[in-house]
Design an enzyme around this catalytic site. Structure first.
Site, short mmCIF file in Angstrom:
data_model
loop_
_atom_site.label_atom_id
_atom_site.label_comp_id
_atom_site.label_asym_id
_atom_site.label_seq_id
_atom_site.Cartn_x
_atom_site.Cartn_y
_atom_site.Cartn_z
CD GLU A 71 44.25 38.45 30.93
OE1 GLU A 71 44.65 38.34 29.76
OE2 GLU A 71 44.98 38.33 31.92
CG ASP A 77 51.77 43.51 32.35
OD1 ASP A 77 52.39 42.55 32.84
OD2 ASP A 77 51.34 43.52 31.19
CG ASP A 131 50.89 36.65 30.42
OD1 ASP A 131 50.03 37.22 31.13
OD2 ASP A 131 51.71 37.26 29.71
#
Ligand code: GLC
Length: 785
Positions: A410, A484, A407
């Site tokens: 990015e 999310d 997670d």
């Protein structure tokens, strides 16, 4: 702050954007044939044209020098030797292979590509390739009003992207997720165009921030990037499935996931202690609700330090993991890239000593704020760092862990830009480049390191990786969940076109957080969402800290019973899903498909957002609004059977379908078959039976297959698998089932197949391998071994 108010549209703010001038590549000066391809010198730059495969052509432009043609790590396939010829005339040059023809018009350089049937797939007239003073590179292509666009990875909005503009820049967006939220976590600079029922595709292999614009002009679309070479591949199709085959030839396909990874997963940000995790597991067992995975979100760690456990809350992770595995449940922990800046923390020490963290060109360490506080970030662009990270996964493998959740890759950083400073200089396997150039690759490279690390430590067992960020080719390493979302009905609706377009972008293993991550879910929403989840490739219920807990039993018995029914249905359908995953591995085709993929001639399917297909013969048409129990369902050509009632519906038309809360509308195409097994507590319980449900029709032939292997090792690569082709041929008086030659050496736990026939007409007789069979309650057993 004021940007969230009407101040954002203050008249004084009207943009005064003086576009920097676009420089055209200009006229062709000369063309030479080199070992690498055709080298075209133009007035204002250079173009390399490569026939990458006979049906794939690669164009690379550099305005300053002969293109380096350096690919990003998305590219997996080598260029093949292609038989081609070149023919130069006064006004144009023609390059021909057996599957395409590229015509380069010389004054100025303009490209047209035609497929094997002579149909033009891409063309340029007023504008073609060019660049801006800023270093931006851009390519325009002619667009027809009827063109439909699909792909672009993980994008919000409807299925068809005509009239949209998208940016590729991996971004952590907690909120909002709505039609205009762009970009999101993944960047897949690839799309497919459907024009008059025929398809072609373009992959723009550039990792800088890029933009695809199918909106600003009526007759042209464009793609551009802030820097780098203009490097793109054209796939000539001509069917949407063929384009996917071509694109995934270039960027690779997924490995077959371990079977447990396609079961039901339960997550929460966070189950905060061993005690809580054990209770969750026990409740699933007590309630007889199937479960294969429980996730450990960030609270399992010692102050969010990766490769650690919090000893107070998780005193004995190894025992816990082993006990859970004994009852069929695997544990998947989250692993974020940020390494806490702490001189007393081993991973930080190693990273500093061995020079694994991202730095500025001057040598200063880059740090940013994430969950553990100030953190350093491994430079995954560089092989020694990927190896270091890969090796570190021995920690998890030794604890009995077989899957990892990546997670915040990015990478997400808690600052204004939401990410790493773009001036950070990555080592990039010996070709240093800034974060501005490589940002979009960070998640992909972390995924590669993690996937390979787990593979290395699992002694031949398959691992599972879930990732939030990625780039083209991410399917080779990971499954993707869509980040999310919220417990909104709208987000359930949005997840369908998003996952379908991810599938069209070569990523078959996808799904949203079932029930919604942020915001509070409710019984009805969770129920309807679980029904959809049972058929999305990735099936995980996950919710955020501070929201209502949303395990299947949280909203009362009525909802629990239905949710359980659909989780069990997932397990009944597992043989069918598993075969489709194997098919994705082999062909690149997604498990969850937009209808146009199967029916590219049928305009009604072109922007069908609220239905999808599983494979080539099942339509899922969920209810995605509160208090609604009826919906229109469009069924394409053929006759379709309601999976629950057996009722027959005619295709090429819409039907009003009634579906109470306990019903997900599912339709199986007549004349085809699907495979089922009994539901079980987890995939660790042996699958002892296989049912083949044949939906008898009056005419037509259908072919598919049963696929099995051990579900957890790579032995399928050595043919320790079973592929059993089955053909169903329907006539008004008979249904012929033929079993083809078995492929592979794997023996499943079942020794026979149970065929169950649906919708046989009175006079229809059943033949198996040419032999007439008497059915018992519509069933017949067939010995397999
Ligand atoms: C991010 C993830 C979410 C996770 C949370 C805490 O928001 O997208 O799934 O639960 O971080 O780790």
């Amino acid at each position: 702050m004021l940007e969230d108010t009407s101040f954002a549209i203050h008249p004084g703010k009207k943009a005064n954007i003086a576009e920097t001038p676009y420089h055209d590549i200009g006229n062709v000066k000369n063309v030479t044939e080199t070992r690498r391809g055709y080298q075209v010198e133009c007035e204002h730059g250079y173009v390399t044209v490569q026939l990458y495969r006979d049906d794939i052509i690669r164009i690379t432009m550099n305005s300053v020098e002969i293109p380096s043609c350096d690919s990003t790590p998305a590219v997996y396939a080598q260029k093949q030797e292609v038989n081609s010829s070149i023919n130069e005339e006064e006004e144009h040059i023609t390059i021909t292979s057996s599957a395409l023809k590229a015509v380069v018009h010389k004054s100025p350089f303009r490209l047209s590509i035609l497929d094997a049937d002579g149909q033009e797939v891409v063309s340029e007239q007023d504008r073609g390739m060019g660049y801006h003073e800023t270093g931006e590179v851009i390519c325009y292509k002619q667009m027809n009003q009827q063109d439909r666009f699909y792909g672009f990875g993980e994008k919000s909005g409807f299925l068809d992207k005509h009239g949209e503009r998208y940016t590729m820049w991996n971004t952590d967006v907690y909120a909002p997720h709505n039609q205009e939220t762009d970009p999101l976590y993944q960047s897949i600079p690839y799309f497919m165009t459907l024009r008059n029922g025929r398809a072609h595709g373009i992959f723009f292999d550039n990792s800088y921030k890029s933009t695809f614009d199918m909106k600003s002009e009526p007759d042209y679309y464009s793609f551009k990037a802030e820097g780098g070479e203009l490097d793109y591949y054209v796939f000539v199709g001509p069917t949407p499935k063929k384009v996917l085959e071509q694109y995934t030839h270039i960027t690779g396909r997924m490995t077959i996931p371990p079977k447990w990874a396609i079961g039901y997963h339960q997550s929460r940000y966070s189950y905060e202690s061993e005690k809580e995790v054990r209770e969750i597991a026990k409740t699933f067992l007590d309630k007889d609700i199937p479960l294969d995975v429980i996730y450990l979100d960030i609270h399992y760690m010692d102050e969010y330090r990766v490769f650690t456990f919090n000893k107070d809350q998780f005193p004995n992770p190894k025992q816990m993991i082993s006990d859970l595995k004994d009852i069929g449940i695997r544990v998947v922990p989250i692993v974020d890239p940020g390494v806490k800046k702490d001189p007393e923390y081993k991973t930080y020490q190693e990273g500093i000593r061995e020079d694994h963290f991202c730095k500025y060109i001057e040598g200063d360490l880059y740090t940013g704020e994430v969950w553990p506080g100030e953190s350093a970030f491994p430079d995954f662009t560089d092989e020694p760092t990927r190896k270091w990270w890969a090796n570190k996964h021995k920690y998890y493998a030794d604890l009995g862990i077989e899957g990892i959740w990546n997670d915040m890759n990015e990478p997400a950083v808690f600052n204004e830009t939401k990410t790493m400073d773009t001036t950070v200089m990555h080592k990039n396997d010996g070709k240093p480049a800034t974060h501005r150039a490589l940002h979009n690759l960070y998640g992909l490279q972390m995924g590669k390191a993690t996937f390979e690390g787990m593979k290395q430590h699992l002694n031949g067992k398959r691992s599972f990786l879930l990732t939030r960020a990625g780039f083209a080719g991410v399917q080779r390493y990971a499954s993707v969940w869509t980040g999310d979302n919220r417990s909104f009905w709208e987000h359930l609706q949005m997840s369908l076109p998003m996952c379908m377009n991810l599938g069209i972008s070569g990523v078959p293993f996808t799904g949203p957080d079932v029930g919604g991550f942020a915001h509070d879910t409710n019984g009805e929403l969770l129920t309807r969402w679980t029904q959809v989840g049972a058929f999305t490739p990735y099936f995980r219920n996950h919710s955020a800290i501070g929201t209502l807990y949303q395990e299947p039993w949280q909203f009362g018995e009525e909802y629990e019973a239905i949710i359980k029914k659909y989780i069990q249905l997932r397990y009944q359908w597992l043989p069918q899903h598993y075969m489709l995953f194997q098919n994705a591995h082999e062909t690149g085709l997604p498990v969850m498909r937009p209808l146009f993929l199967e029916y590219p001639e049928d305009k009604k399917t072109y922007n069908l957002n609220d239905q999808f297909m599983i494979g080539d013969n099942v339509v899922i048409a969920p209810i995605m609004q509160p208090d609604v129990t009826d919906r229109a369902v469009y069924l394409p050509k053929g006759n379709w059977i309601d999976y629950f009632t057996g009722e027959q519906y005619e295709g090429s038309s819409s039907h009003l379908i009634h579906a109470e809360l306990d019903t997900l509308p599912i339709f199986v195409k007549q004349g085809t078959f699907i495979t089922h097994s009994p539901s079980r507590q987890s995939t660790m319980v042996e699958q002892e039976e296989l049912y083949v449900h044949v939906y008898a029709g009056q005419e037509g032939t259908y072919e598919s297959y049963v696929y099995e292997d051990d579900g957890e090792t790579y032995q399928y690569e050595q043919s320790n698998s079973l592929k059993l082709p089955i053909q169903v041929e329907c006539h008004p008086t008979r249904v012929d089932v033929s079993i083809g030659e078995k492929e592979g050496t794997f023996k499943p736990a079942y020794a026979s197949l149970s065929f169950r026939f649906h919708g046989l007409k009175n006079q229809q007789e059943v033949y198996m391998n040419g032999e007439r069979k008497e059915l018992q309650h519509s069933e017949v057993e067939l010995e397999l071994f």
